[in-house]
Design a protein around this motif. Structure first.
Motif, mmCIF file in Angstrom:
data_model
loop_
_atom_site.group_PDB
_atom_site.id
_atom_site.type_symbol
_atom_site.label_atom_id
_atom_site.label_comp_id
_atom_site.label_asym_id
_atom_site.label_seq_id
_atom_site.Cartn_x
_atom_site.Cartn_y
_atom_site.Cartn_z
ATOM 1 N N PRO A 1 4.610 -7.269 -22.818
ATOM 2 C CA PRO A 1 5.555 -6.186 -22.493
ATOM 3 C C PRO A 1 4.994 -5.177 -21.492
ATOM 4 N N ASP A 2 3.703 -4.857 -21.586
ATOM 5 C CA ASP A 2 3.147 -3.855 -20.661
ATOM 6 C C ASP A 2 3.148 -4.375 -19.225
ATOM 7 N N LEU A 3 2.696 -5.640 -19.061
ATOM 8 C CA LEU A 3 2.683 -6.224 -17.711
ATOM 9 C C LEU A 3 4.111 -6.352 -17.180
ATOM 10 N N THR A 4 5.037 -6.693 -18.066
ATOM 11 C CA THR A 4 6.440 -6.831 -17.652
ATOM 12 C C THR A 4 6.967 -5.495 -17.134
ATOM 13 N N ALA A 5 6.613 -4.423 -17.848
ATOM 14 C CA ALA A 5 7.101 -3.090 -17.436
ATOM 15 C C ALA A 5 6.495 -2.693 -16.086
ATOM 16 N N ILE A 6 5.216 -2.992 -15.899
ATOM 17 C CA ILE A 6 4.559 -2.608 -14.633
ATOM 18 C C ILE A 6 5.161 -3.410 -13.472
ATOM 19 N N ALA A 7 5.302 -4.724 -13.680
ATOM 20 C CA ALA A 7 5.853 -5.571 -12.604
ATOM 21 C C ALA A 7 7.278 -5.136 -12.267
ATOM 22 N N SER A 8 8.060 -4.798 -13.295
ATOM 23 C CA SER A 8 9.449 -4.368 -13.046
ATOM 24 C C SER A 8 9.464 -3.100 -12.203
ATOM 25 N N LYS A 9 8.518 -2.218 -12.505
ATOM 26 C CA LYS A 9 8.445 -0.961 -11.732
ATOM 27 C C LYS A 9 8.156 -1.269 -10.249
ATOM 28 N N TYR A 10 7.243 -2.197 -10.006
ATOM 29 C CA TYR A 10 6.924 -2.551 -8.611
ATOM 30 C C TYR A 10 8.142 -3.153 -7.904
ATOM 31 N N VAL A 11 8.849 -4.039 -8.624
ATOM 32 C CA VAL A 11 10.014 -4.678 -7.996
ATOM 33 C C VAL A 11 11.110 -3.640 -7.735
ATOM 34 N N ASP B 1 0.840 -1.215 0.000
ATOM 35 C CA ASP B 1 0.000 0.000 0.000
ATOM 36 C C ASP B 1 0.869 1.257 0.000
ATOM 37 N N ALA B 2 1.865 1.264 0.890
ATOM 38 C CA ALA B 2 2.717 2.464 1.035
ATOM 39 C C ALA B 2 3.459 2.762 -0.265
ATOM 40 N N LEU B 3 3.799 1.699 -1.009
ATOM 41 C CA LEU B 3 4.554 1.889 -2.256
ATOM 42 C C LEU B 3 3.624 1.999 -3.466
ATOM 43 N N GLU B 4 2.321 2.062 -3.196
ATOM 44 C CA GLU B 4 1.300 2.176 -4.262
ATOM 45 C C GLU B 4 1.392 1.011 -5.252
ATOM 46 N N ILE B 5 1.654 -0.161 -4.704
ATOM 47 C CA ILE B 5 1.602 -1.391 -5.502
ATOM 48 C C ILE B 5 0.204 -1.984 -5.287
ATOM 49 N N PRO B 6 -0.626 -2.074 -6.346
ATOM 50 C CA PRO B 6 -2.004 -2.533 -6.148
ATOM 51 C C PRO B 6 -2.056 -3.966 -5.613
#
Ligand code: AMP
Length: 361
Positions: A219-229, A106-111
């Motif tokens: 590619p879009d999901l990969t980019a989003i997941a990478s951002k969260y990590v 939550d704090a890192l705005e990861i859904p």
């Protein structure tokens, strides 16, 4: 360079094999008789929380790491004055408590799926009102491979859920009718260098990982997941490999949990990546430059659970890893990896291996 590893299971064994190629020595602490990593270095036979054994490990090693997330945080704090300990204890603390972990997302705005802390029977009703049914009730601590979980489909199930799990700190989660599950494995070095592996698509059966396939052509999901990590790695000032597990629903990702260690869904990287997750974990914690996380093909991994059927030895394809563990129902005993030139060929081989394995389970 000598690496001290708390835990000498299969993850310790695969770290040990990677260490050998980097001319690093490993030493382990583990209470088990003849654990898988015995072949990779000296094992101090002792509990993970035994201060004498941990100090002996830290005194004789350049850096300390761990291979599973139920190591007591206090045990790490006990030795971090003697030798550096990676990943940091704060990351381990978050991962050990599902409520803490979700607050961090939550704090890192990861859904993530909706959740509600449950300490009393009345809290279960409040959770059902807030989250709707079905919902998953999980123990906050010490759950793994789907253990300590109850899926309540209707209000009639709540008493049974409480009978089974009540009396310890719990958390209720919204049920996610996901399309599929993925994990994103990242690594950060002492010097702050970050590298991320392509996504793995994961199939769980009865809460246990059965199959991983990578890369996932999204590619879009990969980019989003990478951002969260990335944000987890930076926020935690993390060092080592971290795996984030996520649910995919349409074009969205919802975080389920993270593991502060090398991860089963990245085992394919031994044969399917320029640099395996195990080698990169060692590089990260010893402040070497990270290796490339580029894939060498389309990889698939099938876990061998409960038994290793003799048929797996005569398979004409795939790379068998036998951890040398005593068979027991539900126990991960090994895995088989394939690397193919196309996703179609990889899927064909994975199906073949899966059928050959599951017919016997
Ligand atoms: P966990 O121990 O939280 O990783 O859960 C084990 C497996 O149970 C996951 O990999 C999913 O397949 C399933 N699962 C866990 N939580 C949920 C949820 N909130 N909604 C749907 N399936 C779930």
């Amino acid at each position: 360079m000598r690496i001290g590893i708390i835990g000498a299971g299969q993850l310790g064994q695969m770290l040990g094999f990677a260490a050998r190629d980097l001319d690093m020595e490993c030493r382990f602490v583990d209470p088990a008789e003849n654990p898988p990593a015995t072949a990779c270095g000296k094992v101090i036979k002792s509990g993970f929380d035994d201060p004498v054994a941990l100090v002996a490990l830290a005194d004789t090693c350049d850096v300390i790491t761990y291979e599973f997330e139920n190591v007591p945080v206090d045990a790490l704090l006990h030795v971090e004055g003697i030798a550096p300990v990676y990943p940091p204890a704060a990351a381990l603390r978050h991962s050990q408590d599902r409520l803490d972990e979700k607050k961090l997302f939550d704090a890192l705005e990861i859904p993530l799926p909706g959740y509600h802390a449950v300490d009393t029977r009345a809290d279960l009703n409040d959770a059902a009102d807030k989250l709707g049914l079905p919902m998953v009730i999980k123990t906050r601590r010490l759950g793994y491979d789907g253990k300590g979980q109850f899926v309540a489909k209707s209000a009639n199930d709540l008493d049974a859920a409480w009978d089974e799990l009540g009396g310890q700190a719990l958390i209720a989660e919204q049920w996610v009718p996901f399309d599929y599950e993925v994990s994103c494995i990242g690594v950060r070095s002492v010097g702050g260098e970050v590298a991320i592996y392509p996504l793995s698509g994961n199939v769980h059966v009865d809460g246990i990982l059965r199959i991983s396939r990578s890369p996932v052509d999204e590619p879009d999901l990969t980019a989003i997941a990478s951002k969260y990590v990335h944000s987890l790695l930076e926020h935690l000032n993390y060092v080592g490999v971290l795996a984030l597990e996520l649910f995919v629903t349409g074009d969205k990702l919802l975080a389920n949990e993270f593991a502060p260690r090398v991860h089963n869904s990245g085992h394919w990287s031994i044969e399917g990546s320029e640099t395996s997750q195990f080698e990169n974990h060692l590089r990260a914690i010893t402040d070497l430059p990270l290796g490339s996380t580029a894939s060498t093909g389309h990889s698939g991994m099938v876990n061998l659970i409960g038994e290793i059927p003799a048929t797996t030895l005569s398979l004409q394809t795939g790379h068998l890893h036998d951890y040398g563990k005593t068979p027991r129902p539900g126990r991960k005993l090994g895995h088989i990896t394939v690397v193919a030139d196309s996703a179609e060929e990889r899927d064909r081989l994975v199906d073949l291996i899966d059928q050959s394995v599951t017919q016997r389970i």
